[in-house]
Design a protein around this motif. Structure first.
Motif, PDB file in Angstrom:
ATOM      1  N   MET A  70       0.836  -1.190   0.000  1.00 19.91           N
ATOM      2  CA  MET A  70       0.000   0.000   0.000  1.00 19.91           C
ATOM      3  C   MET A  70       0.879   1.250   0.000  1.00 19.91           C
ATOM      4  SD  MET A  70      -2.897   1.215   2.767  1.00 19.91           S
ATOM      5  CE  MET A  70      -3.784  -0.318   2.632  1.00 19.91           C
ATOM      6  N   ASN A  71       0.393   2.315  -0.652  1.00 18.50           N
ATOM      7  CA  ASN A  71       1.071   3.605  -0.610  1.00 18.50           C
ATOM      8  C   ASN A  71       1.360   4.002   0.844  1.00 18.50           C
ATOM      9  OD1 ASN A  71       0.579   6.698  -0.178  1.00 18.50           O
ATOM     10  ND2 ASN A  71       1.279   6.517  -2.292  1.00 18.50           N
ATOM     11  N   THR A  72       2.571   4.523   1.085  1.00 14.63           N
ATOM     12  CA  THR A  72       3.002   4.838   2.450  1.00 14.63           C
ATOM     13  C   THR A  72       2.092   5.860   3.116  1.00 14.63           C
ATOM     14  OG1 THR A  72       5.296   4.360   1.854  1.00 14.63           O
ATOM     15  CG2 THR A  72       4.928   5.633   3.857  1.00 14.63           C
ATOM     16  N   ILE A 102      -2.521   7.329   6.847  1.00 15.81           N
ATOM     17  CA  ILE A 102      -3.854   7.889   7.054  1.00 15.81           C
ATOM     18  C   ILE A 102      -4.788   6.843   7.669  1.00 15.81           C
ATOM     19  CG2 ILE A 102      -5.850   8.898   5.891  1.00 15.81           C
ATOM     20  CD1 ILE A 102      -3.871   9.934   3.728  1.00 15.81           C
ATOM     21  N   ILE A 103      -4.760   5.638   7.144  1.00 17.89           N
ATOM     22  CA  ILE A 103      -5.602   4.571   7.684  1.00 17.89           C
ATOM     23  C   ILE A 103      -5.255   4.292   9.143  1.00 17.89           C
ATOM     24  CG2 ILE A 103      -6.030   2.077   7.545  1.00 17.89           C
ATOM     25  CD1 ILE A 103      -5.950   2.384   4.482  1.00 17.89           C
ATOM     26  N   ASP A 104      -3.974   4.213   9.442  1.00 16.38           N
ATOM     27  CA  ASP A 104      -3.542   3.951  10.816  1.00 16.38           C
ATOM     28  C   ASP A 104      -3.995   5.061  11.763  1.00 16.38           C
ATOM     29  OD1 ASP A 104      -2.364   1.622   9.949  1.00 16.38           O
ATOM     30  OD2 ASP A 104      -0.318   2.432   9.926  1.00 16.38           O
ATOM     31  N   ALA A 105      -3.920   6.308  11.295  1.00 19.51           N
ATOM     32  CA  ALA A 105      -4.309   7.442  12.143  1.00 19.51           C
ATOM     33  C   ALA A 105      -5.794   7.405  12.504  1.00 19.51           C
ATOM     34  CB  ALA A 105      -3.987   8.754  11.433  1.00 19.51           C
ATOM     35  N   GLY A 124      -1.860  12.536  10.182  1.00 20.48           N
ATOM     36  CA  GLY A 124      -2.510  11.692   9.196  1.00 20.48           C
ATOM     37  C   GLY A 124      -4.016  11.792   9.214  1.00 20.48           C
ATOM     38  N   LEU A 125      -4.561  12.706  10.018  1.00 12.96           N
ATOM     39  CA  LEU A 125      -6.015  12.887  10.079  1.00 12.96           C
ATOM     40  C   LEU A 125      -6.496  13.753   8.913  1.00 12.96           C
ATOM     41  CD1 LEU A 125      -6.657  13.463  13.878  1.00 12.96           C
ATOM     42  CD2 LEU A 125      -7.029  11.367  12.552  1.00 12.96           C
ATOM     43  N   LEU A 126      -7.638  13.404   8.368  1.00 18.34           N
ATOM     44  CA  LEU A 126      -8.206  14.149   7.250  1.00 18.34           C
ATOM     45  C   LEU A 126      -8.542  15.582   7.653  1.00 18.34           C
ATOM     46  CD1 LEU A 126     -10.638  11.383   5.970  1.00 18.34           C
ATOM     47  CD2 LEU A 126      -8.586  12.186   4.783  1.00 18.34           C
ATOM     48  N   LYS A 127      -8.184  16.507   6.785  1.00 20.10           N
ATOM     49  CA  LYS A 127      -8.513  17.922   6.967  1.00 20.10           C
ATOM     50  C   LYS A 127      -9.416  18.439   5.843  1.00 20.10           C
ATOM     51  CE  LYS A 127      -6.727  20.303   9.668  1.00 20.10           C
ATOM     52  NZ  LYS A 127      -7.105  20.711  11.040  1.00 20.10           N
ATOM     53  N   ARG A 128      -9.237  17.876   4.662  1.00 20.21           N
ATOM     54  CA  ARG A 128      -9.981  18.345   3.494  1.00 20.21           C
ATOM     55  C   ARG A 128     -10.052  17.202   2.479  1.00 20.21           C
ATOM     56  NH1 ARG A 128      -8.192  23.630  -0.259  1.00 20.21           N
ATOM     57  NH2 ARG A 128      -9.054  22.787  -2.206  1.00 20.21           N
ATOM     58  N   HIS A 129     -11.113  17.239   1.665  1.00 17.08           N
ATOM     59  CA  HIS A 129     -11.369  16.184   0.682  1.00 17.08           C
ATOM     60  C   HIS A 129     -11.952  16.862  -0.553  1.00 17.08           C
ATOM     61  CE1 HIS A 129     -13.843  12.222  -0.172  1.00 17.08           C
ATOM     62  NE2 HIS A 129     -13.017  12.528  -1.161  1.00 17.08           N
ATOM     63  N   THR A 140     -13.930   9.416  18.814  1.00 16.11           N
ATOM     64  CA  THR A 140     -13.526   8.022  18.668  1.00 16.11           C
ATOM     65  C   THR A 140     -14.674   7.105  19.048  1.00 16.11           C
ATOM     66  OG1 THR A 140     -11.210   8.566  19.163  1.00 16.11           O
ATOM     67  CG2 THR A 140     -11.862   6.261  19.374  1.00 16.11           C
ATOM     68  N   VAL A 141     -15.000   6.177  18.142  1.00 21.39           N
ATOM     69  CA  VAL A 141     -16.083   5.215  18.354  1.00 21.39           C
ATOM     70  C   VAL A 141     -15.529   3.820  18.101  1.00 21.39           C
ATOM     71  CG1 VAL A 141     -18.372   4.452  17.620  1.00 21.39           C
ATOM     72  CG2 VAL A 141     -17.811   6.896  17.608  1.00 21.39           C
ATOM     73  N   SER A 142     -15.553   2.971  19.118  1.00 24.15           N
ATOM     74  CA  SER A 142     -15.099   1.579  18.989  1.00 24.15           C
ATOM     75  C   SER A 142     -13.708   1.483  18.363  1.00 24.15           C
ATOM     76  CB  SER A 142     -16.108   0.772  18.152  1.00 24.15           C
ATOM     77  OG  SER A 142     -17.379   0.764  18.769  1.00 24.15           O
ATOM     78  N   GLY A 143     -12.850   2.425  18.714  1.00 27.25           N
ATOM     79  CA  GLY A 143     -11.469   2.412  18.251  1.00 27.25           C
ATOM     80  C   GLY A 143     -11.225   3.089  16.920  1.00 27.25           C
ATOM     81  N   ILE A 144     -12.287   3.584  16.276  1.00 28.23           N
ATOM     82  CA  ILE A 144     -12.158   4.264  14.992  1.00 28.23           C
ATOM     83  C   ILE A 144     -12.414   5.754  15.194  1.00 28.23           C
ATOM     84  CG2 ILE A 144     -13.038   4.460  12.641  1.00 28.23           C
ATOM     85  CD1 ILE A 144     -11.592   1.839  13.123  1.00 28.23           C
ATOM     86  N   ARG A 145     -11.584   6.585  14.564  1.00 23.70           N
ATOM     87  CA  ARG A 145     -11.727   8.041  14.703  1.00 23.70           C
ATOM     88  C   ARG A 145     -12.554   8.595  13.548  1.00 23.70           C
ATOM     89  NH1 ARG A 145      -5.937  10.497  16.429  1.00 23.70           N
ATOM     90  NH2 ARG A 145      -7.285  12.219  17.126  1.00 23.70           N
ATOM     91  N   PHE A 146     -13.605   9.335  13.915  1.00 20.09           N
ATOM     92  CA  PHE A 146     -14.528   9.900  12.930  1.00 20.09           C
ATOM     93  C   PHE A 146     -14.611  11.416  13.101  1.00 20.09           C
ATOM     94  CE2 PHE A 146     -16.283   5.613  13.435  1.00 20.09           C
ATOM     95  CZ  PHE A 146     -16.438   5.228  12.110  1.00 20.09           C
ATOM     96  N   PRO A 147     -14.561  12.171  11.984  1.00 22.36           N
ATOM     97  CA  PRO A 147     -14.882  13.600  12.058  1.00 22.36           C
ATOM     98  C   PRO A 147     -16.394  13.757  12.187  1.00 22.36           C
ATOM     99  CG  PRO A 147     -14.434  12.966   9.793  1.00 22.36           C
ATOM    100  CD  PRO A 147     -14.187  11.743  10.625  1.00 22.36           C
ATOM    101  N   THR A 148     -16.820  14.712  12.997  1.00 20.44           N
ATOM    102  CA  THR A 148     -18.253  14.928  13.202  1.00 20.44           C
ATOM    103  C   THR A 148     -18.750  16.230  12.570  1.00 20.44           C
ATOM    104  OG1 THR A 148     -17.884  16.034  15.339  1.00 20.44           O
ATOM    105  CG2 THR A 148     -18.215  13.638  15.366  1.00 20.44           C
TER     106      THR A 148
END
Length: 239
Positions: free
Chosen positions: A1-3, A8-11, A175-180, A201-209
């Motif tokens: 996978m791309n580094t 980003i996935i790990d973050a 590695g957290l998303l800022k813009r898409h 953070t929900v069940s170990g996954i980080r979500f922007p709200t």
């Protein structure tokens, strides 16, 4: 996978944790100019969405004041009443948008298609980067608001129904998303800059709200007005 994709996935909690779940639900409070422009003001102001993780599907309820329910799959949209009876359906929905511009009104099934692919994409990102056929390429860094963000160009295969084939993610040092960024192909390739913040953070996954989408200019900068779409998420549940 791309580094950078791996970072980003790990973050956001890691692919191993993400793959222990099969669906996600959340409450949405939505606004912005797009809904009225498309002829559906207030229909999705307060609603709940459930999406499949991996398998692409999404369902909104209520869909309008009469508590209808939608089901989006890439090849078909259904709108049902609360008893489960199909009221409307649209096969090969993507083809129905041919010739559309930003100002073209949408039918209810077209609205359900847009809302479905949008929320499936947003809630599945960045874990979509690990899906078969998705190609990632790191771009030059981007400076905005006195911050430097890394950028990742993402090219989706035709099997994935999303806003556009090519999209760009911007992430902070963690590695957290800022813009898409993407071009909404079903609305005349309208360019958007989608800002992402307020993580939980929900069940170990980080979500922007908090999500805010603005017009994007040719040089990549965004305009402060109009606010095209706003989305605030709460009550996120992974199952």
């Amino acid at each position: 996978m791309n580094t950078l994709a791996q970072k980003i996935i790990d973050a956001h909690g890691g692919l191993e944790t993400w793959k222990t779940f099969t669906s996600l639900s959340a409450h949405l409070s939505q606004g912005g100019a797009l809904w009225a422009l498309k002829g559906h003001a207030d229909k999705l102001n307060e609603t709940n969405v459930t999406v499949g993780l991996g398998d692409e599907w999404a369902s909104h309820q209520p869909f309008g004041a009469d508590d209808k329910v939608t089901l989006l799959r890439p090849d078909k949209v259904e709108i049902k009443d609360r008893a489960g009876r199909v009221l409307e359906e649209l096969d090969t929905p993507r083809a129905s948008f041919i010739g559309h511009t930003l100002e073209t009104p949408w039918t209810e099934p077209q609205l359900a298609y847009f809302a479905g692919i949008a929320m499936w994409t947003y809630l599945s990102m960045p874990f979509l980067l690990a899906e078969p056929g998705v190609v990632c390429e790191q771009l030059d860094d981007w400076n905005e608001n006195d911050e430097t963000w890394q950028r990742l160009k993402v090219t989706f295969p035709k099997e994935i129904a999303t806003h556009s084939t090519v999209q760009t993610l911007y992430v902070d040092a963690e590695g957290l998303l800022k813009r898409h960024d993407y071009d909404v192909e079903i609305a005349g390739d309208t360019p958007g800059a989608h800002y992402i913040s307020d993580y939980t953070t929900v069940s170990g996954i980080r979500f922007p709200t908090k999500r805010r989408i603005f017009p994007r200019q040719g040089d990549g900068t965004s305009l402060p007005d109009p606010l095209v779409v706003s989305i605030d998420l709460s009550a996120i549940i992974l199952s």
